[in-house]
Design an enzyme around this catalytic site. Structure first.
Site, short mmCIF file in Angstrom:
data_model
loop_
_atom_site.label_atom_id
_atom_site.label_comp_id
_atom_site.label_asym_id
_atom_site.label_seq_id
_atom_site.Cartn_x
_atom_site.Cartn_y
_atom_site.Cartn_z
N GLY A 26 0.79 -1.46 -0.56
CA GLY A 26 0.29 0.03 0.31
C GLY A 26 0.75 0.63 -0.11
O GLY A 26 0.29 2.26 0.98
N GLY A 27 2.61 1.32 -0.37
CA GLY A 27 2.92 2.50 -0.35
C GLY A 27 2.55 3.87 -1.41
O GLY A 27 3.76 4.78 -1.60
N ASP A 55 0.54 -1.42 -4.63
CA ASP A 55 -0.62 -0.47 -4.89
C ASP A 55 -1.64 -0.79 -6.16
O ASP A 55 -1.39 -2.18 -6.59
CB ASP A 55 -0.26 0.77 -4.41
CG ASP A 55 -0.97 2.01 -3.53
OD1 ASP A 55 -1.97 1.64 -4.03
OD2 ASP A 55 -0.96 2.59 -3.14
N ASP A 65 -3.74 -6.21 -4.01
CA ASP A 65 -4.50 -5.54 -3.82
C ASP A 65 -3.95 -7.26 -2.09
O ASP A 65 -3.82 -7.65 -2.13
CB ASP A 65 -5.92 -6.48 -4.54
CG ASP A 65 -7.30 -6.07 -2.78
OD1 ASP A 65 -6.98 -5.88 -2.07
OD2 ASP A 65 -7.75 -5.87 -3.42
N LYS A 117 2.76 1.82 5.66
CA LYS A 117 2.73 3.47 6.37
C LYS A 117 1.59 3.55 6.17
O LYS A 117 0.90 4.18 5.27
CB LYS A 117 3.79 4.00 5.36
CG LYS A 117 3.97 5.44 6.02
CD LYS A 117 5.61 6.10 5.18
CE LYS A 117 5.08 7.47 5.50
NZ LYS A 117 4.33 8.27 4.54
N HIS A 134 -4.25 2.36 9.75
CA HIS A 134 -5.19 3.58 10.41
C HIS A 134 -6.11 3.71 9.19
O HIS A 134 -7.09 4.35 10.21
CB HIS A 134 -4.33 4.89 10.66
CG HIS A 134 -4.32 5.61 10.21
ND1 HIS A 134 -3.96 7.37 10.40
CD2 HIS A 134 -3.60 5.40 8.72
CE1 HIS A 134 -3.87 7.64 8.55
NE2 HIS A 134 -3.44 6.58 8.00
C1 LIG Z 1 -2.79 6.60 3.73
S1 LIG Z 1 -2.79 6.30 1.55
C2 LIG Z 1 -0.92 5.78 2.56
C3 LIG Z 1 -0.37 5.76 0.59
C4 LIG Z 1 1.37 4.97 1.42
N1 LIG Z 1 1.72 4.38 2.01
C5 LIG Z 1 1.79 6.17 1.56
O1 LIG Z 1 2.43 6.27 3.67
O2 LIG Z 1 2.42 7.49 1.38
C6 LIG Z 1 -3.16 4.79 2.05
C7 LIG Z 1 -2.59 3.58 0.45
O3 LIG Z 1 -3.45 2.40 0.97
C8 LIG Z 1 -3.71 2.09 -1.08
N2 LIG Z 1 -5.22 0.86 -0.85
C9 LIG Z 1 -6.17 0.79 -0.52
N3 LIG Z 1 -6.57 0.10 -0.51
C10 LIG Z 1 -6.22 -1.12 -1.79
C11 LIG Z 1 -5.50 -2.70 -1.24
N4 LIG Z 1 -6.51 -3.73 -0.80
N5 LIG Z 1 -4.72 -3.40 -1.23
C12 LIG Z 1 -3.28 -2.14 -2.04
N6 LIG Z 1 -3.25 -0.34 -1.87
C13 LIG Z 1 -4.76 -0.65 -0.84
C14 LIG Z 1 -3.76 3.51 -1.40
O4 LIG Z 1 -4.36 3.48 -2.29
C15 LIG Z 1 -2.65 4.47 -0.35
O5 LIG Z 1 -2.30 4.58 -1.71
#
Ligand SMILES: C[S@@+](CC[C@H](N)C(=O)[O-])C[C@H]1O[C@@H](n2cnc3c(N)ncnc32)[C@H](O)[C@@H]1O
Length: 486
Positions: free
Chosen positions: A276-277, A299, A330, A346, A350
């Protein structure tokens, strides 16, 4: 034995001495409430002793206020929270701060403000006076108002005439704090009005689903916030949220990710998977600083497409050499990277309630080996009382934040409120949450991970701490009791 108010006064007196001495010896100024915010006005906070002294003074002053103000007045500081939010939203949306900036420190009569922003001067004066009572704005003379360092935080720095004429683009190319405040005073504010209705409903009281959030009930007509933002008519709110998030990122120290973990202790060729980067911002910093490490940014599809553009512009060599790989994944599905040295998440936990975090962490557990390190970079909420786990010799290193001296609240009280605001915001918008160290320990144990250390950012007790965990043989199973930590 001195009374609590004397003890608090002593804390203030000693801390003022420390603060003044630190500012004097470094040539830095103590902020002036009547001057607009500017980075130099906050420079004293880079001196740890001065930052700590300022925190102690704020915490003690707020506690003195709680002791000495009539309790019904203190109660109404809280009950009236949404009155203040409503007044601030009116001033923010009607561009008062920009008009006041152009008027300068002598201020401007409310009739002249109203002539520019087309508001009713009688009503606007009341909102401004109410906020001036809390040092947001200043009534310089009857009905004449000016900015303070607090209201200046809402300044887009654009000409007022421009944003009044074109409100849709008000936040474009700005620092993002005004956009963030607008978002909170709109989406979160509306959600907050339905918080109790959400918890009084047996269908949503214990649900961890994003569609069971107060936001979904208030504005989303049953849809969570991300789905809501996909509606074509919500383009403005979606865009504003994005600018607000950039604003938060700009507030983070650029080296926060470097300080989060002793990256240089990882052997060469270690694989760090940023789950989820996003577009890979963290890995951009890490990959250039640690060329011997390998990175995989995972992501969802659309985000990875954006990420490719970013890396092709900023660091194409890292992609070409294979040091960095961008991967669509995912995190609720099986994790394809089974040779990871580190799984890093990261600001992911939350976003999700426990039931969803359990699913994410379980997928990682299934793909990990005993040598894999899990890093969760998130805020860790301190308790509002002394944390007894700090007293024993066997606690997890770093698990307890620096505590304020008694009789102050151990968490520095409302002087340290931002993290708790974020926690309630996560509840209102996503039905998710920030967590205490106790809660993280339970959540990880439930999914087969054991916390070995918590790396804290220097001088910050809540924001972006790094939980380090290793994989254990067995998942614990059963209920997570960390929600109601004992
Ligand atoms: C709050 S952002 C954090 C992004 C990054 N880790 C940072 O700190 O800059 C949450 C991230 O989770 C990703 N996300 C949401 N659902 C997801 C899923 N099912 N699988 C992978 N990524 C996902 C979103 O696209 C988003 O980029």
């Amino acid at each position: 034995m001195s009374t609590p108010i004397r003890q608090l006064l002593e804390i203030i007196t000693k801390s003022v001495d420390t603060l003044e001495a630190a500012c004097q010896s470094s040539g830095l100024a103590i902020p002036n409430l009547h001057e607009p915010f500017a980075p130099p006005s906050e420079a004293f906070r880079t001196i740890p002793a001065a930052a700590e002294a300022a925190n102690l003074i704020s915490a003690a002053a707020l506690q003195l206020e709680a002791i000495l103000t009539p309790p019904h007045v203190s109660l109404y500081h809280i009950v009236g929270g949404h009155f203040k939010s409503a007044a601030l939203r009116i001033c923010l949306e009607s561009n008062v701060t920009e008009i006041l900036r152009e008027a300068g420190p002598q201020g401007i009569h409310v009739k002249d403000i109203a002539a520019q922003n087309q508001q009713d001067p009688e009503k606007l004066a009341r909102f401004l006076r109410y906020l001036a009572t809390h040092h947001v704005y200043r009534e310089v003379e009857p009905n004449v108002f000016a900015n303070t360092r607090i209201s200046s935080m809402l300044d887009t720095m654009k000409p007022s005439a421009e944003i009044i004429a074109d409100p849709k683009h008000k936040h474009d190319n700005t620092m993002g704090l005004a956009a963030l405040a607008c978002h909170h005073l709109d989406e979160a504010f509306k959600g907050s009005a339905y918080a109790w209705e959400t918890l009084a409903d047996p269908a949503t009281v214990s649900s961890g689903d994003p569609t069971a959030s107060p936001f979904a009930r208030a504005l989303g007509q049953g849809e969570g916030m991300w789905k809501f933002y996909e509606r074509p008519e919500e383009e403005f709110r979606r865009h504003r949220f994005g600018i607000g998030m950039q604003g938060i990122e700009a507030l983070q120290p650029p080296d926060a990710i470097l300080n989060a973990y002793p990256w240089s202790s990882l052997p060469a060729k270690s694989i760090v998977v940023d789950v989820g980067g996003g577009v890979g911002n963290s890995c951009l910093t890490l990959a250039s600083k640690f060329p011997s490490l390998k990175f995989v940014v995972q992501d969802l599809k659309g985000v990875i497409e954006q990420g490719k553009e970013l890396w092709n512009t900023k660091m194409p060599a890292a992609i070409e050499s294979g040091q960095v790989r961008l991967e669509v994944h995912d995190f609720f599905t099986p994790q394809p990277e089974t040779k990871a040295t580190v799984f890093m998440l990261k600001q992911i936990m939350h976003d999700w309630s426990d039931e969803y975090c359990v699913k994410i962490l379980t997928k990682l557990w299934e793909a990990a080996s005993p040598a894999t390190t899990l890093l969760l970079l998130d805020s860790i909420m301190p308790l509002a009382c002394h944390d007894p786990s700090a007293d024993g010799p066997h606690g997890i290193p770093g698990s307890v934040a620096k505590e304020a001296p008694p009789p102050l609240l151990a968490n520095y009280g409302a002087a340290n409120e931002m993290g708790y605001n974020a926690d309630i915001d996560m509840f209102l918008l996503f039905n998710s949450q920030e967590r205490t160290a106790i809660h993280f320990t339970e959540l990880l144990a439930e999914t087969g991970w054991k916390i070995t250390a918590i790396h804290r950012q220097p001088g910050d007790s809540t924001f972006l701490q790094c939980i380090e965990a290793t994989r254990t043989d067995k998942k614990k199973g059963g209920q997570i009791s960390g929600r109601v930590a004992t």
